[in-house]
Write a protein that holds these residues in place. Structure first.
Motif: not given
Length: 584
Positions: A113-121, A24-29, A270-276, A92-98
């Protein structure tokens, strides 16, 4: 990897197939996936612990970080634990994270630790811990109900704004929103078998995975559901009421609008990207947008978006190659060849310091101001600050920014004399340069012969001149600066910048449309005009009302305040509109 979830497996032991070939692609918040759990600022246990063959499987969640991790205890070497993360409510889900296995003589281990949500998307997530200990099982999904702070499914609710309705076959279906941003649906004239429900979208109505058929009922109204998810950093959620009466109909998508500043800020964020950690993809515009969010936070006391200040600072104060944040390289400390772009960031960090008291922001502003000062040059036109590193143009925006920034630093640095001297000197040069014409309006800049070039009077140049004079007034107590600021404001309101009572940029006049720079000019003017005194209150109120009345159902405003639907709308126009609302 993606798998289909059978609902009855949520409560019991399940056997999962092997891992997929891709990760799964890494998520940054607030933080990026794979953060060390020892850094968590909170530890909660939102779902029951699961025991499998004597081992304890636990899901840990830090809501303040928006992250989760899993652990397995009382185990043996080779037992493992991982996370599954879903963005459609667990279908559906992305599995085996970490995935981590118990090593050596240990009896337990944990994931990162993994992010619960993906605000960038704009994706709301749910998460669970899974383990393999002679069999595979998972905890329940965490954060299926959304609580912000009232949980999805609550009863009651009092209308706080105009109800939106749609009709079908003699039935009326309505969307209702309360002051807390919760929504519910109603139906009237219903017959047996008719239904009403809500759909909830995090991407402005483009899709609604995990958010369809909320509260579906044959009764006259649904329960209430939230339009924000603070854990996943999702604000500005859109919602609609739908009903079935033979066929299906839905209201328009809407966002809460009972609170004007909050509604406008949510649409901007809504348009702010927490990742970048910026608003893709305009560098100086992002500085102004962040300052607008800071102004919103300071004026309203709403701290929901305070995290964006530190996030933007931490991510973006490094160097970037050309094309990453601007067509120019960013040298670090928000500095680039565009001197005015650098100064916009300097003013933003002054505002961040005022809001938070964190000296790191003020120090950054000093670093930027020192860089800008390096382009003060008396050898051409007797003074002024060059617009670019190549020293091709002396213009109003750069000198206005320089005066405002230097005076602001004086007002915040105890014992300063240097920055004040620079502010006074540069103001005197500016007012004598000829850039302010006989009508009291600020033209764009100087010719190579050091004369007013007669180019367009942009509202942001006029606003910066007002803001520079007001900051000098606060620095010195000299009434002449305040008087000049008010003269500049009066001149603007009597000029072609105002048409039929509405602030109108030259590029706003149809069939023209403003480019990405011009989209944000009017908000800058309104922010500085608000500092100049109550004599402009009526005008400011008119602008705020015009902006508000011109918004769409998602509270978005275009660059043409007098005719919102006839021009492009994006986060730049939204930041400008928010400034107008805040100035009222």
């Amino acid at each position: 990897m993606r798998r289909v979830l059978v609902s009855l497996l949520l409560l019991g032991f399940i056997v999962l197939p092997g891992p997929a070939a891709h990760a799964a692609a890494a998520i940054c918040a607030l933080y990026c996936d794979t953060r060390d759990p020892s850094l968590a600022r909170q530890e909660t246990f939102p779902v029951p612990t699961v025991v499998i063959n004597g081992r304890r499987l636990v899901l840990h969640v830090s809501d303040v970080d928006g992250m989760a991790w899993g652990s397995i205890d009382a185990g043996v070497v080779g037992d493992s634990v991982w996370l599954d993360r879903s963005f459609d409510g667990g279908a559906t889900w992305d599995g085996l994270l970490g995935k981590a296995s118990i090593p050596g003589t240990w009896t337990g281990t944990r994931t990162l630790m993994y992010n619960v949500g993906d605000p960038s998307h704009h994706r709301r997530g749910v998460i669970r811990a899974c383990g393999d200990a002679g069999g595979v099982t998972c905890t329940g999904w965490s954060h299926l109900p959304l609580c912000a702070p009232t949980c999805d499914g609550a009863s009651g609710g009092t209308d706080a704004e105009t109800v939106r309705t749609t009709s079908l076959n003699g039935r009326t279906f309505g969307l209702h929103l309360d002051a807390a941003g919760m929504a519910w649906g109603t139906m009237s004239g219903a017959q047996a078998g008719d239904e009403v429900w809500l759909d909830r979208s995090w991407d402005a109505g483009a899709s609604w995975p995990g958010g369809s058929l909320l509260g579906r009922t044959t009764a006259a109204r649904t329960a209430r559901f939230n339009t924000a998810d603070p854990v996943s950093l999702l604000y500005g959620g859109a919602i609609r009421a739908c009903g079935r009466a033979g066929s299906v109909t839905c209201t328009a998508w809407a966002r809460p609008s009972s609170n004007r500043p909050s509604a406008m800020a949510d649409a901007l964020m809504h348009s702010y990207d927490p990742s970048t950690a910026w608003w893709p993809s305009s560098w100086w515009n992002s500085a102004v947008a962040l300052r607008t969010v800071i102004d919103y936070t300071r004026r309203t006391g709403d701290n929901r978006y305070l995290w964006t200040v530190r996030r933007t600072f931490d991510v973006n104060r490094v160097a970037f190659p050309a094309g990453a944040r601007s067509s120019d390289p960013i040298d670090g400390h928000f500095i680039s060849r565009s001197i005015d772009d650098s100064a916009w960031w300097g003013l933003t960090w002054v505002a961040a310091y005022d809001l938070t008291g964190d000296r790191a922001y003020l120090d950054e502003a000093v670093t930027i101001a020192a860089y800008v000062h390096g382009f003060w040059d008396t050898s051409t036109c007797g003074g002024g600050v060059w617009w670019d590193r190549e020293r091709t143009y002396k213009n109003a925006v750069t000198i206005g920014l320089y005066v405002r920034l230097t005076a602001a630093l004086h007002n915040r640095l105890a014992g300063d004399t240097t920055w004040l001297q620079r502010a006074v000197t540069s103001w005197n040069w500016f007012t004598a340069s000829g850039m302010i014409n006989a009508s009291g309006l600020v033209n764009d800049g100087l010719t190579t012969g050091c004369a007013n070039n007669g180019q367009t009077v942009w509202s942001y140049n006029q606003g910066l001149a007002i803001g520079a004079a007001m900051e000098l007034y606060r620095a010195t107590g000299t009434a002449a600066y305040q008087d000049r600021a008010r003269q500049l404001g009066t001149a603007a309101l009597a000029s072609p910048l105002v048409r039929s009572g509405v602030l109108t940029e030259a590029c706003d006049v149809a069939p023209s449309t403003c480019d990405d720079n011009g989209k944000q000019f009017k908000g800058i003017f309104m922010g500085y005009l608000a500092e100049a005194g109550t004599q402009f209150q009526s005008f400011r109120t008119t602008q705020a009302n015009t902006v508000w009345n011109g918004r769409d159902s998602l509270n978005r405003v275009s660059s043409r305040w007098a005719a919102s639907s006839s021009a492009p709308a994006d986060w730049r126009t939204q930041a400008s509109a928010l400034s107008a609302v805040l100035s009222s």
